[in-house]
Design an enzyme around this catalytic site. Sequence first.
Site, mmCIF file in Angstrom:
data_model
loop_
_atom_site.group_PDB
_atom_site.id
_atom_site.type_symbol
_atom_site.label_atom_id
_atom_site.label_comp_id
_atom_site.label_asym_id
_atom_site.label_seq_id
_atom_site.Cartn_x
_atom_site.Cartn_y
_atom_site.Cartn_z
ATOM 1 C CG HIS A 20 -4.811 0.829 -3.482
ATOM 2 N ND1 HIS A 20 -4.964 0.868 -4.857
ATOM 3 C CD2 HIS A 20 -4.161 1.974 -3.153
ATOM 4 C CE1 HIS A 20 -4.441 1.992 -5.325
ATOM 5 N NE2 HIS A 20 -3.942 2.670 -4.305
ATOM 6 C CG ASP A 120 -5.857 -1.641 -6.945
ATOM 7 O OD1 ASP A 120 -6.272 -0.641 -7.562
ATOM 8 O OD2 ASP A 120 -5.567 -1.598 -5.738
ATOM 9 C CB SER A 251 -2.429 4.624 6.774
ATOM 10 O OG SER A 251 -2.474 4.055 5.480
ATOM 11 C CD GLN A 312 -10.340 7.853 7.424
ATOM 12 O OE1 GLN A 312 -9.238 8.368 7.523
ATOM 13 N NE2 GLN A 312 -10.740 7.260 6.317
#
Length: 349
Positions: A20, A120, A251, A312
């Site tokens: 997030h 969020d 992760s 990544q």
Amino acid sequence: MEREQKLPTTLLFPWLAQGHVTPYLMLAKKLAKRNLHIYFVSTPIILESIEKILAKQPSSLNIELVEFHLPSLPELPPHYHTTNALPPHLNFTLIQNFQMASSNFSTILDILNPNFLIYDTYQPWAQSTASSRNIPSIHFYTSSITTFSQIYHYLHENVRAMNCEKDIASQNLDEIERKIVIGGIVLSAFEHFREIEGKSIDILSHSSNKEIISIGPIIRDVIDEEDNSEIIQWLDKKDMKSSCVFVSFGSECILSKKDTEEIAKGLELSLVNFIWAIKFPAGETTTIEEVLPQGFLAKSEKGIVVKGWVPQARILKHSSIGGSDSLWMEFFIRKYKFWCSYNSNAQTF
């Protein structure tokens, strides 16, 4: 917290998980480049890592880090005010503690008085707190709309049939879980494409009676990552474009030995080139050889397996990568049955 320039201000307030925080930070950088002053609110332990990332950015970026303090609990010291390396049995404790800190967020809004709020999933009270101060807001969800729709369905329709642990089931799930998902949200932005998930957008918008905006994925900048030349050199040796698959579950997702073995078998049978990142719990000394089928590494000439962190963004940007694999929803359902939450953000492309 005084600002030297009177720019329009936007406050970003992500949940305490890397999956997030990262897209929220990428969004913050994009907004800051559009001449907005950004307040990025999170716990001190998370802001420590963000400071290192921002140190690599142009000094002209107007991103101001603001500490959000959680109540002090003996079982949840400050270094656990993040889901990164958090023991699984403390997941719900962190969620509850986060809810208890809503008054601290009210104080932050009173001091900063931003022009706009982006919040969020885990803080449904953020919207109402901002609304009471005449601050417009939008809910930014960091995964696909299809994923969110599945969560919405389970929490609103089947939450009592998920065989939850007794101590979790005894909590007021209507008050916490259901409000977390959609309660109070007027407008939602999703990190995905309408071209891919148009049907899911329309269904979710109709079922929730909310307006949905799809903004497309926010890709992490390569500059934010450390270099890992061995992996990139391995990709450079692949002759064909889009000939490799990147396998990663984020992760914080820890696969069981059985699941790891099944994925290994699938990769072996697929005959594709692959890069596979495997994550272990913090402090655990388990080796890759111990969780993979016997002889897998010796036989896997078409792939490499990496323990822990990988670059990544660099990998996904490489021309040899043709796909990325993540069983997000299957993992979510398994975890939900165990502890009735959805902190596990198995993230990839």
